[in-house]
Design a protein around this motif. Structure first.
Motif, PDB file in Angstrom:
ATOM      1  N   PRO A 129       0.828  -1.203   0.000  1.00 16.12           N
ATOM      2  CA  PRO A 129       0.000   0.000   0.000  1.00 16.12           C
ATOM      3  C   PRO A 129       0.862   1.252   0.000  1.00 16.12           C
ATOM      4  O   PRO A 129       1.914   1.285   0.645  1.00 16.12           O
ATOM      5  CB  PRO A 129      -0.783  -0.114   1.309  1.00 16.12           C
ATOM      6  N   PRO A 130       0.450   2.281  -0.703  1.00 13.96           N
ATOM      7  CA  PRO A 130       1.165   3.555  -0.678  1.00 13.96           C
ATOM      8  C   PRO A 130       0.793   4.352   0.555  1.00 13.96           C
ATOM      9  O   PRO A 130       0.226   3.809   1.516  1.00 13.96           O
ATOM     10  CB  PRO A 130       0.678   4.240  -1.962  1.00 13.96           C
ATOM     11  N   ALA A 131       1.068   5.645   0.540  1.00 13.42           N
ATOM     12  CA  ALA A 131       0.790   6.469   1.704  1.00 13.42           C
ATOM     13  C   ALA A 131      -0.710   6.587   1.963  1.00 13.42           C
ATOM     14  O   ALA A 131      -1.146   6.765   3.091  1.00 13.42           O
ATOM     15  CB  ALA A 131       1.406   7.853   1.515  1.00 13.42           C
ATOM     16  N   SER A 132      -1.534   6.495   0.910  1.00 12.50           N
ATOM     17  CA  SER A 132      -2.974   6.557   1.081  1.00 12.50           C
ATOM     18  C   SER A 132      -3.502   5.182   1.473  1.00 12.50           C
ATOM     19  O   SER A 132      -2.767   4.204   1.560  1.00 12.50           O
ATOM     20  CB  SER A 132      -3.633   7.007  -0.220  1.00 12.50           C
ATOM     21  N   ASP A 133      -4.813   5.094   1.718  1.00 10.39           N
ATOM     22  CA  ASP A 133      -5.426   3.835   2.113  1.00 10.39           C
ATOM     23  C   ASP A 133      -5.727   2.936   0.926  1.00 10.39           C
ATOM     24  O   ASP A 133      -6.073   1.775   1.100  1.00 10.39           O
ATOM     25  CB  ASP A 133      -6.722   4.091   2.891  1.00 10.39           C
ATOM     26  N   GLU A 134      -5.633   3.474  -0.277  1.00  7.40           N
ATOM     27  CA  GLU A 134      -5.941   2.685  -1.457  1.00  7.40           C
ATOM     28  C   GLU A 134      -4.686   1.959  -1.934  1.00  7.40           C
ATOM     29  O   GLU A 134      -3.574   2.445  -1.786  1.00  7.40           O
ATOM     30  CB  GLU A 134      -6.470   3.576  -2.572  1.00  7.40           C
ATOM     31  N   THR A 135      -4.883   0.804  -2.543  1.00  6.79           N
ATOM     32  CA  THR A 135      -3.768   0.036  -3.061  1.00  6.79           C
ATOM     33  C   THR A 135      -3.563   0.354  -4.536  1.00  6.79           C
ATOM     34  O   THR A 135      -4.495   0.283  -5.326  1.00  6.79           O
ATOM     35  CB  THR A 135      -4.019  -1.472  -2.894  1.00  6.79           C
ATOM     36  N   GLU A 136      -2.339   0.716  -4.898  1.00  4.19           N
ATOM     37  CA  GLU A 136      -2.015   1.010  -6.287  1.00  4.19           C
ATOM     38  C   GLU A 136      -1.303  -0.198  -6.893  1.00  4.19           C
ATOM     39  O   GLU A 136      -0.500  -0.856  -6.229  1.00  4.19           O
ATOM     40  CB  GLU A 136      -1.095   2.237  -6.380  1.00  4.19           C
ATOM     41  N   PRO A 137      -1.571  -0.491  -8.151  1.00  3.60           N
ATOM     42  CA  PRO A 137      -0.872  -1.613  -8.785  1.00  3.60           C
ATOM     43  C   PRO A 137       0.593  -1.280  -9.010  1.00  3.60           C
ATOM     44  O   PRO A 137       0.968  -0.121  -9.166  1.00  3.60           O
ATOM     45  CB  PRO A 137      -1.611  -1.765 -10.114  1.00  3.60           C
ATOM     46  N   ALA A 138       1.430  -2.303  -9.008  1.00  2.00           N
ATOM     47  CA  ALA A 138       2.845  -2.110  -9.311  1.00  2.00           C
ATOM     48  C   ALA A 138       2.970  -1.673 -10.764  1.00  2.00           C
ATOM     49  O   ALA A 138       2.318  -2.228 -11.649  1.00  2.00           O
ATOM     50  CB  ALA A 138       3.609  -3.401  -9.080  1.00  2.00           C
ATOM     51  N   PRO A 139       3.791  -0.672 -11.058  1.00  3.43           N
ATOM     52  CA  PRO A 139       3.940  -0.195 -12.437  1.00  3.43           C
ATOM     53  C   PRO A 139       4.710  -1.208 -13.285  1.00  3.43           C
ATOM     54  O   PRO A 139       5.521  -1.980 -12.770  1.00  3.43           O
ATOM     55  CB  PRO A 139       4.739   1.098 -12.268  1.00  3.43           C
ATOM     56  N   PRO A 140       4.461  -1.221 -14.587  1.00  2.00           N
ATOM     57  CA  PRO A 140       5.207  -2.148 -15.452  1.00  2.00           C
ATOM     58  C   PRO A 140       6.647  -1.696 -15.629  1.00  2.00           C
ATOM     59  O   PRO A 140       6.914  -0.518 -15.866  1.00  2.00           O
ATOM     60  CB  PRO A 140       4.429  -2.074 -16.773  1.00  2.00           C
ATOM     61  N   VAL A 141       7.572  -2.622 -15.504  1.00  2.39           N
ATOM     62  CA  VAL A 141       8.995  -2.364 -15.727  1.00  2.39           C
ATOM     63  C   VAL A 141       9.593  -3.596 -16.383  1.00  2.39           C
ATOM     64  O   VAL A 141       9.024  -4.683 -16.331  1.00  2.39           O
ATOM     65  CB  VAL A 141       9.755  -2.059 -14.413  1.00  2.39           C
ATOM     66  N   ARG A 142      10.766  -3.428 -16.987  1.00  7.32           N
ATOM     67  CA  ARG A 142      11.471  -4.577 -17.568  1.00  7.32           C
ATOM     68  C   ARG A 142      12.144  -5.410 -16.498  1.00  7.32           C
ATOM     69  O   ARG A 142      12.293  -6.632 -16.651  1.00  7.32           O
ATOM     70  CB  ARG A 142      12.523  -4.110 -18.577  1.00  7.32           C
ATOM     71  N   GLY A 143      12.576  -4.764 -15.440  1.00  3.23           N
ATOM     72  CA  GLY A 143      13.297  -5.483 -14.414  1.00  3.23           C
ATOM     73  C   GLY A 143      13.611  -4.592 -13.227  1.00  3.23           C
ATOM     74  O   GLY A 143      13.286  -3.394 -13.211  1.00  3.23           O
TER      75      GLY A 143
END
Length: 310
Positions: A129-143
Motif C-alpha cells: 500500500p502507498p501512503a494513502s489507504d488505497e492500493t495502487e498496482p505495481a507499475p510495469p517495468v522490464r526489471g
C-alpha cells in the motif's frame, strides 16, 4: 588533500540534462544521462542522505543506457513531499508516480542503491500500500536492479550495536531545539565517522575523494523532520519484506566486504524473490558505487542485455 574524482573524465563524456517533474503535489529534480535513443532505460534511486551525484560513477560506465536519476524528495535539490510521510510507503508511492511520469511505456528498469533498494522493491511489490489507504498496482517495468541491497533490517543485522547508537544519536537530535538538532545531524564529525566506517578501499586518494563527496552531499537534506522520517524507515525495514511480491526479473548486486548488507544475507535474500539472481562484487563494501562502479555497471549491463526486449 585530493578531491578530484577518479571518474571525472568518464563522467564528463556522458551527456546530461536537468529536468523537473511534478509528483504528489510537489516537485522532483532529476538528471537524465545518456542518449535518448540508448538501448536501455533505467530509473535509479540513490541511498539515504545521498543525491544524484553518488550514482554518477555507475551511470558513467553504462554507455548503452539512458539513466534517469532523481534526488529523492527531501534530499539534494528535491524539496520534501508536501503531504506524504518520508517513509517506505511515502517514497514507494512517489517512485510509482515517478515511473509513470518518466517511463510510461513500461520499458525501463528500476534500480536502487542501499535505502533506494528498499524503496524500489516496495514500489514494485504487487500488494504494497502507498501512503494513502488505497492500493495502487505495481507499475510495469522490464526489471529491478538492487545495488548493495538492504538484505535485513539494520536493527537485527550484524552492526546492531552501531545501528542502535545511530538511533540514539538521531533521538537526541530530535529532542533538542530544531536548530540545535539539525546542526547535530549535519555536524562534519558525524559525517566523517560514517564515511570512515563505510569505506573499504585501501587506495588513499580514493578514500579522500569519498570523504570529500560525503562532506559535500551528506548533509543536503531539507530539514530535520524529513531526515528523521527517512532514517527510521531505513533502519526499520529491509528488501526482504517486499521481495516475494515482486514479479519483475531482479538482479542483486552485492559486495563481498559489505558489513551493512553482508554476503550471507544477500544469498538468503535472492531466494525470496520469485525470479532473481545474485552478482557478487569482490573486494569492496557498501560504497560499491564509489569504489567499484565499473564492476557494478558490468553486472547491470549483463542483466540488461539478457532481459526480453519489450
Amino acid at each position: 588533500m585530493s578531491e578530484t574524482s577518479p571518474y571525472a573524465s568518464v563522467i564528463a563524456r556522458v551527456p546530461v540534462r536537468e529536468d523537473e517533474v511534478a509528483l504528489r503535489g510537489g516537485r522532483t529534480r532529476l538528471w537524465i544521462y545518456g542518449a535518448d535513443d540508448a538501448a536501455h532505460r533505467i530509473v535509479f534511486l540513490h541511498g539515504l542522505r545521498g543525491d544524484h551525484h553518488g550514482l554518477e560513477p555507475i551511470v558513467a560506465h553504462l554507455p548503452d543506457a539512458r539513466v534517469v536519476v532523481p534526488d529523492l524528495p527531501g534530499f539534494g535539490q528535491s524539496p520534501p513531499l508536501p503531504d506524504d510521510p518520508h517513509d517506505v510507503g511515502g517514497y514507494a508511492a512517489w517512485a510509482r508516480d515517478l515511473l509513470a511520469a518518466v517511463a510510461p511505456a513500461g520499458d525501463a528498469v528500476l534500480a536502487g542503491h542501499s535505502f533506494g533498494s528498499i524503496v524500489a522493491t516496495a514500489a514494485l511489490a504487487r500488494s504494497q500500500p502507498p501512503a494513502s489507504d488505497e492500493t495502487e498496482p505495481a507499475p510495469p517495468v522490464r526489471g529491478l536492479v538492487l545495488v548493495n541491497p538492504i538484505a535485513a533490517s539494520a536493527l537485527a543485522g550484524p552492526r546492531v550495536v552501531v545501528t542502535r547508537l545511530a538511533v540514539l544519536y538521531h533521538h537526541l537530535a530530535a529532542a533538542l531545539p530544531e536548530h540545535v538538532g539539525t546542526a547535530l545531524l549535519r555536524h562534519p564529525v558525524m559525517t566523517r565517522v560514517a564515511s570512515v566506517a563505510m569505506a573499504t578501499t585501501g587506495d588513499r586518494d580514493l578514500r579522500r575523494w569519498i570523504h570529500a563527496e560525503h562532506d559535500r552531499y551528506f548533509s543536503t537534506f531539507a530539514d530535520r523532520r524529513t531526515l528523521l522520517e527517512a532514517f527510521h524507515a531505513s533502519v526499520g525495514h529491509d528488501v526482504g519484506e517486499f521481495a516475494g511480491a515482486v514479479t519483475a526479473p531482479t538482479l542483486l548486486v552485492a559486495a563481498e566486504r559489505d558489513d551493512i548488507a553482508p554476503p550471507a544475507a544477500q544469498r538468503a535474500l535472492v531466494g525470496r524473490f520469485p525470479e532473481a539472481r545474485l552478482a557478487m562484487v569482490p573486494g569492496t563494501g557498501h560504497l560499491a558505487h564509489y569504489e567499484t562502479p565499473d564492476a557494478v555497471a558490468a553486472a547491470m549491463s549483463e542483466f540488461l542485455t539478457a532481459l526480453p526486449v519489450t
